[in-house]
Design a protein around this motif. Structure first.
Motif, short mmCIF file in Angstrom:
data_model
loop_
_atom_site.label_atom_id
_atom_site.label_comp_id
_atom_site.label_asym_id
_atom_site.label_seq_id
_atom_site.Cartn_x
_atom_site.Cartn_y
_atom_site.Cartn_z
N PHE A 1 -127.22 -32.30 41.79
CA PHE A 1 -128.25 -33.31 41.59
C PHE A 1 -129.63 -32.66 41.58
CE2 PHE A 1 -131.17 -36.59 43.20
CZ PHE A 1 -131.00 -37.54 42.20
N VAL A 2 -129.89 -31.77 42.53
CA VAL A 2 -131.18 -31.09 42.59
C VAL A 2 -131.38 -30.20 41.37
CG1 VAL A 2 -132.56 -29.42 43.91
CG2 VAL A 2 -131.32 -31.24 45.09
N ASN A 3 -130.33 -29.52 40.94
CA ASN A 3 -130.42 -28.68 39.74
C ASN A 3 -130.78 -29.55 38.54
OD1 ASN A 3 -130.25 -26.57 37.94
ND2 ASN A 3 -128.26 -25.88 38.65
N GLY A 4 -130.14 -30.70 38.42
CA GLY A 4 -130.46 -31.62 37.33
C GLY A 4 -131.90 -32.10 37.38
N LEU A 5 -132.39 -32.39 38.59
CA LEU A 5 -133.79 -32.82 38.73
C LEU A 5 -134.77 -31.74 38.31
CD1 LEU A 5 -133.88 -34.76 42.13
CD2 LEU A 5 -134.27 -35.66 39.85
N VAL A 6 -134.49 -30.51 38.67
CA VAL A 6 -135.38 -29.41 38.30
C VAL A 6 -135.40 -29.24 36.78
CG1 VAL A 6 -135.69 -26.91 38.48
CG2 VAL A 6 -135.19 -28.24 40.51
N LEU A 7 -134.23 -29.28 36.16
CA LEU A 7 -134.17 -29.17 34.70
C LEU A 7 -134.85 -30.36 34.03
CD1 LEU A 7 -130.55 -27.78 34.34
CD2 LEU A 7 -132.67 -26.55 33.84
N PHE A 8 -134.68 -31.55 34.60
CA PHE A 8 -135.35 -32.73 34.05
C PHE A 8 -136.87 -32.58 34.13
CE2 PHE A 8 -137.51 -36.75 34.89
CZ PHE A 8 -137.30 -37.38 33.68
N ASN A 9 -137.37 -32.05 35.25
CA ASN A 9 -138.81 -31.86 35.37
C ASN A 9 -139.35 -30.85 34.37
OD1 ASN A 9 -139.90 -33.64 37.40
ND2 ASN A 9 -138.51 -32.62 38.80
N LEU A 10 -138.55 -29.85 34.06
CA LEU A 10 -138.96 -28.91 33.02
C LEU A 10 -139.02 -29.63 31.67
CD1 LEU A 10 -139.74 -25.97 32.48
CD2 LEU A 10 -137.33 -25.48 32.10
N ALA A 11 -138.02 -30.45 31.37
CA ALA A 11 -138.04 -31.23 30.13
C ALA A 11 -139.25 -32.17 30.10
CB ALA A 11 -136.75 -32.04 29.99
N PHE A 12 -139.55 -32.79 31.25
CA PHE A 12 -140.71 -33.68 31.34
C PHE A 12 -142.00 -32.93 31.07
CE2 PHE A 12 -143.96 -35.87 33.94
CZ PHE A 12 -143.99 -37.08 33.24
N GLY A 13 -142.09 -31.70 31.54
CA GLY A 13 -143.27 -30.89 31.27
C GLY A 13 -143.48 -30.65 29.78
N TYR A 19 -135.49 -31.95 24.40
CA TYR A 19 -134.07 -32.16 24.11
C TYR A 19 -133.20 -31.15 24.86
CZ TYR A 19 -129.63 -32.38 21.75
OH TYR A 19 -128.29 -32.47 21.49
N THR A 20 -133.57 -29.88 24.79
CA THR A 20 -132.74 -28.82 25.37
C THR A 20 -132.58 -29.01 26.88
OG1 THR A 20 -133.43 -27.27 23.66
CG2 THR A 20 -132.50 -26.33 25.68
N TYR A 21 -133.69 -29.08 27.60
CA TYR A 21 -133.60 -29.19 29.05
C TYR A 21 -133.20 -30.59 29.50
CZ TYR A 21 -135.44 -24.54 29.02
OH TYR A 21 -135.61 -23.20 28.78
N GLY A 22 -133.56 -31.58 28.71
CA GLY A 22 -133.09 -32.94 29.02
C GLY A 22 -131.58 -33.05 28.89
N PHE A 23 -131.02 -32.43 27.87
CA PHE A 23 -129.56 -32.45 27.71
C PHE A 23 -128.88 -31.65 28.81
CE2 PHE A 23 -125.41 -31.28 26.13
CZ PHE A 23 -124.94 -32.50 25.66
N MET A 24 -129.48 -30.54 29.20
CA MET A 24 -128.90 -29.78 30.31
C MET A 24 -128.93 -30.60 31.59
SD MET A 24 -130.31 -25.95 29.61
CE MET A 24 -129.42 -25.21 30.97
N ALA A 25 -130.04 -31.33 31.81
CA ALA A 25 -130.17 -32.13 33.03
C ALA A 25 -129.20 -33.30 33.05
CB ALA A 25 -131.61 -32.63 33.17
N PHE A 26 -129.10 -34.02 31.93
CA PHE A 26 -128.26 -35.23 31.91
C PHE A 26 -126.86 -34.96 31.39
CE2 PHE A 26 -132.55 -37.08 31.81
CZ PHE A 26 -132.45 -37.88 32.92
N GLY A 27 -126.75 -34.12 30.37
CA GLY A 27 -125.44 -33.85 29.77
C GLY A 27 -124.59 -32.94 30.62
N PHE A 28 -125.03 -31.70 30.76
CA PHE A 28 -124.24 -30.72 31.51
C PHE A 28 -124.17 -31.07 33.00
CE2 PHE A 28 -125.46 -27.44 28.11
CZ PHE A 28 -124.39 -27.81 27.33
N CYS A 29 -125.33 -31.34 33.60
CA CYS A 29 -125.31 -31.69 35.03
C CYS A 29 -124.58 -33.02 35.24
CB CYS A 29 -126.72 -31.76 35.59
SG CYS A 29 -127.48 -30.14 35.82
N GLY A 30 -124.72 -33.94 34.31
CA GLY A 30 -124.00 -35.22 34.42
C GLY A 30 -122.50 -35.03 34.42
#
Length: 147
Positions: free
Chosen positions: A89-101, A113-124
């Motif tokens: 969950f924390v890994n996904g949040l960090v990747l999501f924050n990078l996507a948000f940046g 798209y790349t980091y958002g997919f990693m946060a939600f797709g792979f981490c999900g």
């Protein structure tokens, strides 16, 4: 030497999680090296408006290390799948924050798209697998209590 690699291949369904953990750790190490990686493009201005690059590096190193450690200890005690779930969950949040940046600079950036997919797709997907392991531990605990 092969016995040291065995912990990685013992649970083949967790290879995606190991990849995420080592990617996060590796990205942190890459950002920690001398020189600035985020200064080469204006696309990183949103990312650096959240945190400086050295803070991103420290965050990715810590999260990647903790995630890899949670995977390493998983299965040794009843609480370890829950540690793995929290690390994911924390890994996904960090990747999501990078996507948000990246989104702060331009919502059409490929980083969104790349980091958002990693946060939600792979981490999900990995969170789903870890949650199933947590469910098994809860079922075992209930059978012992009701037993």
């Amino acid at each position: 030497m092969l016995s040291r690699i065995r912990w990685f291949t013992k649970f083949p369904e967790r290879k995606l999680e190991f990849g995420l953990a080592f990617y996060t750790l590796g990205l942190g190490l890459w950002l920690a090296r001398p020189g600035l990686s985020f200064s080469g493009s204006a696309g990183f201005s949103g990312v650096t408006s959240i945190m400086r690059e050295d803070y991103w590096a420290a965050l990715f190193i810590c999260v990647g290390s903790l995630h890899a450690y949670a995977l390493h200890i998983n299965g040794r005690a009843a609480w370890t799948p829950f540690a793995r779930l929290v690390a994911l969950f924390v890994n996904g949040l960090v990747l999501f924050n990078l996507a948000f940046g990246f989104w702060l600079y331009t919502p059409l950036s490929s980083g969104v798209y790349t980091y958002g997919f990693m946060a939600f797709g792979f981490c999900g997907m990995a969170i789903y697998a870890a949650a199933k392991d947590c469910g098994r531990e809860i079922a075992i605990w209930r059978s012992r209590v009701n037993g």
